[in-house]
Design a protein around this motif. Structure first.
Motif, PDB file in Angstrom:
ATOM      1  N   VAL A  84      -3.723   1.205  19.994  1.00 34.08           N
ATOM      2  CA  VAL A  84      -3.847   1.240  18.534  1.00 34.08           C
ATOM      3  C   VAL A  84      -4.121   2.667  18.074  1.00 34.08           C
ATOM      4  CG1 VAL A  84      -5.000   0.238  16.511  1.00 34.08           C
ATOM      5  CG2 VAL A  84      -4.864  -1.060  18.674  1.00 34.08           C
ATOM      6  N   PRO A  85      -3.106   3.381  17.573  1.00 36.06           N
ATOM      7  CA  PRO A  85      -3.375   4.710  17.015  1.00 36.06           C
ATOM      8  C   PRO A  85      -4.258   4.570  15.774  1.00 36.06           C
ATOM      9  CG  PRO A  85      -1.026   4.413  17.419  1.00 36.06           C
ATOM     10  CD  PRO A  85      -1.666   3.058  17.541  1.00 36.06           C
ATOM     11  N   THR A  86      -5.341   5.340  15.722  1.00 37.22           N
ATOM     12  CA  THR A  86      -6.249   5.299  14.575  1.00 37.22           C
ATOM     13  C   THR A  86      -7.076   6.577  14.556  1.00 37.22           C
ATOM     14  OG1 THR A  86      -8.240   4.271  13.665  1.00 37.22           O
ATOM     15  CG2 THR A  86      -7.838   3.937  16.023  1.00 37.22           C
ATOM     16  N   PRO A  87      -7.371   7.104  13.348  1.00 34.73           N
ATOM     17  CA  PRO A  87      -8.214   8.301  13.286  1.00 34.73           C
ATOM     18  C   PRO A  87      -9.616   8.048  13.853  1.00 34.73           C
ATOM     19  CG  PRO A  87      -7.199   7.824  11.154  1.00 34.73           C
ATOM     20  CD  PRO A  87      -6.944   6.642  12.025  1.00 34.73           C
ATOM     21  N   ALA A  88      -9.968   6.763  13.957  1.00 34.08           N
ATOM     22  CA  ALA A  88     -11.323   6.407  14.450  1.00 34.08           C
ATOM     23  C   ALA A  88     -11.327   6.156  15.954  1.00 34.08           C
ATOM     24  CB  ALA A  88     -11.812   5.165  13.711  1.00 34.08           C
ATOM     25  N   CYS A 111       1.280  -0.081  15.154  1.00 39.22           N
ATOM     26  CA  CYS A 111       1.294   1.018  14.181  1.00 39.22           C
ATOM     27  C   CYS A 111       0.837   0.501  12.825  1.00 39.22           C
ATOM     28  CB  CYS A 111       2.699   1.597  14.070  1.00 39.22           C
ATOM     29  SG  CYS A 111       3.293   2.295  15.625  1.00 39.22           S
ATOM     30  N   GLY A 112      -0.372   0.911  12.457  1.00 43.00           N
ATOM     31  CA  GLY A 112      -0.921   0.494  11.168  1.00 43.00           C
ATOM     32  C   GLY A 112      -0.390   1.361  10.040  1.00 43.00           C
ATOM     33  N   ARG A 113      -0.566   0.840   8.844  1.00 40.13           N
ATOM     34  CA  ARG A 113      -0.273   1.602   7.622  1.00 40.13           C
ATOM     35  C   ARG A 113      -1.363   1.296   6.608  1.00 40.13           C
ATOM     36  NH1 ARG A 113       3.518   5.778   6.445  1.00 40.13           N
ATOM     37  NH2 ARG A 113       4.078   6.271   8.612  1.00 40.13           N
ATOM     38  N   TYR A 114      -1.197   1.788   5.373  1.00 42.04           N
ATOM     39  CA  TYR A 114      -2.185   1.561   4.304  1.00 42.04           C
ATOM     40  C   TYR A 114      -3.542   2.077   4.785  1.00 42.04           C
ATOM     41  CZ  TYR A 114       1.664  -1.599   3.238  1.00 42.04           C
ATOM     42  OH  TYR A 114       2.923  -2.114   3.028  1.00 42.04           O
ATOM     43  N   GLU A 115      -4.606   1.282   4.618  1.00 35.46           N
ATOM     44  CA  GLU A 115      -5.948   1.692   5.064  1.00 35.46           C
ATOM     45  C   GLU A 115      -6.229   1.205   6.481  1.00 35.46           C
ATOM     46  OE1 GLU A 115      -5.881   3.684   1.966  1.00 35.46           O
ATOM     47  OE2 GLU A 115      -7.703   3.796   3.198  1.00 35.46           O
ATOM     48  N   ASP A 138      -8.266  15.277  15.018  1.00 37.46           N
ATOM     49  CA  ASP A 138      -9.214  15.144  13.899  1.00 37.46           C
ATOM     50  C   ASP A 138      -8.523  15.482  12.577  1.00 37.46           C
ATOM     51  OD1 ASP A 138     -11.988  16.354  15.919  1.00 37.46           O
ATOM     52  OD2 ASP A 138     -11.116  14.357  15.653  1.00 37.46           O
ATOM     53  N   TYR A 139      -7.546  14.656  12.247  1.00 41.40           N
ATOM     54  CA  TYR A 139      -6.861  14.755  10.957  1.00 41.40           C
ATOM     55  C   TYR A 139      -6.282  13.378  10.692  1.00 41.40           C
ATOM     56  CZ  TYR A 139      -3.385  15.548  14.545  1.00 41.40           C
ATOM     57  OH  TYR A 139      -2.635  15.465  15.700  1.00 41.40           O
ATOM     58  N   VAL A 140      -5.838  13.118   9.478  1.00 39.49           N
ATOM     59  CA  VAL A 140      -5.386  11.767   9.128  1.00 39.49           C
ATOM     60  C   VAL A 140      -3.914  11.773   8.723  1.00 39.49           C
ATOM     61  CG1 VAL A 140      -5.798   9.741   7.671  1.00 39.49           C
ATOM     62  CG2 VAL A 140      -7.717  11.197   8.352  1.00 39.49           C
ATOM     63  N   LEU A 141      -3.150  10.887   9.366  1.00 37.81           N
ATOM     64  CA  LEU A 141      -1.736  10.725   9.018  1.00 37.81           C
ATOM     65  C   LEU A 141      -1.608   9.545   8.060  1.00 37.81           C
ATOM     66  CD1 LEU A 141      -0.480  11.123  12.696  1.00 37.81           C
ATOM     67  CD2 LEU A 141      -0.423  12.860  10.908  1.00 37.81           C
ATOM     68  N   ASN A 142      -0.414   9.235   7.623  1.00 34.86           N
ATOM     69  CA  ASN A 142      -0.228   8.104   6.693  1.00 34.86           C
ATOM     70  C   ASN A 142      -0.062   6.774   7.410  1.00 34.86           C
ATOM     71  OD1 ASN A 142      -0.409   9.622   4.358  1.00 34.86           O
ATOM     72  ND2 ASN A 142       1.762  10.171   4.413  1.00 34.86           N
ATOM     73  N   GLY A 143       0.028   6.851   8.735  1.00 33.50           N
ATOM     74  CA  GLY A 143       0.206   5.622   9.499  1.00 33.50           C
ATOM     75  C   GLY A 143       0.216   5.942  10.977  1.00 33.50           C
ATOM     76  N   GLY A 144       0.361   4.925  11.785  1.00 34.65           N
ATOM     77  CA  GLY A 144       0.272   5.103  13.226  1.00 34.65           C
ATOM     78  C   GLY A 144       1.546   5.556  13.909  1.00 34.65           C
ATOM     79  N   GLU A 145       2.663   5.608  13.167  1.00 36.77           N
ATOM     80  CA  GLU A 145       3.968   5.847  13.821  1.00 36.77           C
ATOM     81  C   GLU A 145       4.062   7.231  14.467  1.00 36.77           C
ATOM     82  OE1 GLU A 145       3.614   4.391  10.890  1.00 36.77           O
ATOM     83  OE2 GLU A 145       4.517   2.431  11.190  1.00 36.77           O
ATOM     84  N   VAL A 146       3.641   8.283  13.774  1.00 34.49           N
ATOM     85  CA  VAL A 146       3.752   9.640  14.337  1.00 34.49           C
ATOM     86  C   VAL A 146       2.888   9.753  15.590  1.00 34.49           C
ATOM     87  CG1 VAL A 146       3.134  12.063  13.931  1.00 34.49           C
ATOM     88  CG2 VAL A 146       4.341  10.773  12.171  1.00 34.49           C
ATOM     89  N   ALA A 147       1.677   9.185  15.502  1.00 30.89           N
ATOM     90  CA  ALA A 147       0.775   9.217  16.665  1.00 30.89           C
ATOM     91  C   ALA A 147       1.373   8.423  17.826  1.00 30.89           C
ATOM     92  CB  ALA A 147      -0.589   8.645  16.272  1.00 30.89           C
ATOM     93  N   ALA A 148       1.923   7.251  17.528  1.00 34.56           N
ATOM     94  CA  ALA A 148       2.515   6.428  18.585  1.00 34.56           C
ATOM     95  C   ALA A 148       3.678   7.166  19.237  1.00 34.56           C
ATOM     96  CB  ALA A 148       2.994   5.093  18.005  1.00 34.56           C
TER      97      ALA A 148
HETATM   98  O1  LIG Z   1      -4.070   9.580  11.693  1.00 39.48           O
HETATM   99  B1  LIG Z   1      -3.714   8.470  12.435  1.00 39.48           B
HETATM  100  O2  LIG Z   1      -3.539   8.573  13.802  1.00 39.48           O
HETATM  101  C1  LIG Z   1      -3.509   7.110  11.753  1.00 39.48           C
HETATM  102  C2  LIG Z   1      -3.251   5.997  12.551  1.00 39.48           C
HETATM  103  C3  LIG Z   1      -3.070   4.753  11.952  1.00 39.48           C
HETATM  104  C4  LIG Z   1      -3.144   4.663  10.558  1.00 39.48           C
HETATM  105  C5  LIG Z   1      -3.020   3.568   9.663  1.00 39.48           C
HETATM  106  C6  LIG Z   1      -3.187   4.075   8.390  1.00 39.48           C
HETATM  107  N1  LIG Z   1      -3.436   5.399   8.457  1.00 39.48           N
HETATM  108  C7  LIG Z   1      -3.407   5.786   9.773  1.00 39.48           C
HETATM  109  C8  LIG Z   1      -3.593   7.040  10.364  1.00 39.48           C
END
Ligand SMILES: OB(O)c1ccc2cc[nH]c2c1
Length: 230
Positions: A84-88, A111-115, A138-148
């Motif tokens: 699960v790609p996530t900034p957390a 790959c999550g999106r939104y919040e 340590d930065y935030v994307l708009n979703g998990g796709e780029v990270a995945a």
């Molecule tokens: O920055 B990230 O890696 C990331 C990953 C998943 C989601 C879902 C919504 N914003 C996201 C950001």
């Protein structure tokens, strides 16, 4: 290795048909499948999100479509790893890429999106598979796709047979805990800049020693946190 990717933007991963990973797919070394999360919705609008409990901006991904997707994709024997790609998440590193490449032969990327995805999905999934929440940085994307995509490339290239010459995987940044040494090719002199003489000496031991010195110096300068006595 089988890799499943669940996303609301499946077209994002069309790039995985080219380059080394594309060739590995054609050779059946990597068995990679991309799925549209909306395939597991049941309403006319193919809804995947709703407002957050507790208020706040943005929307949260509904749990049920994710549970339906994971029920369809996770192996019944619990051997899948849900990434699960996530900034957390835990910072993604070369060591984690190596671990995923060597200990899992089925990865499912959510790959999550939104919040983000309703947190209960991962509580529910944890009794069905290993759940690994990973951050690209340590930065935030708009979703998990780029990270995945980055994680899939970092892991996929370590799968035996994907990279033609396995030797090329050995002397890379982070493989031995140090940044890689600088590389040069012809011409030996270029616009007034010369290749270090030691590399032209043909003396392999000296070349090896120089390259290690360069690794340590570059690591100390750019990433002192990677040095063992950091
Ligand atoms: O920055 B990230 O890696 C990331 C990953 C998943 C989601 C879902 C919504 N914003 C996201 C950001």
């Amino acid at each position: 290795m089988r890799i499943d990717i669940v996303t609301i933007f499946p077209e994002f991963f069309s790039v995985l048909d080219v380059s080394l990973l594309g060739k590995a797919r054609q050779q059946n070394i990597l068995d990679l499948h991309v799925h549209d999360l909306r395939s597991w919705t049941t309403d006319r609008h193919r809804t995947v999100d709703d407002t957050p409990y507790g208020g706040g901006a943005g929307m949260v991904m509904k749990p049920e479509p994710w549970a339906q997707a994971l029920d369809a994709l996770l192996r019944p024997d619990g051997s899948s790893t849900l990434v699960v790609p996530t900034p957390a998440g835990t910072p993604f590193t070369q060591a984690i890429a190596r671990s995923l490449a060597s200990t899992s032969d089925h990865l499912v990327f959510a790959c999550g999106r939104y919040e983000g995805i309703d947190a209960r999905v991962f509580e529910w999934a944890s009794s069905r598979c290993s759940v690994v929440e990973l951050s690209l940085g340590d930065y935030v994307l708009n979703g998990g796709e780029v990270a995945a995509m980055a994680m899939i490339e970092a892991v996929g290239r370590l799968v035996p047979g994907v990279v033609g010459n396995p030797e090329s995987l050995v002397e890379e940044s982070h493989e031995d805990g140090l940044l890689e040494y600088p590389s040069y090719t012809k011409p030996a002199s270029w616009r007034g800049f010369d290749v270090p003489d030691v590399l032209l000496s043909g003396h392999h031991a000296r070349v090896g020693a120089w390259r290690h010195e360069q690794q340590v110096e570059r690591t100390r300068r750019v990433r002192p946190d990677l040095l063992p006595d950091a």
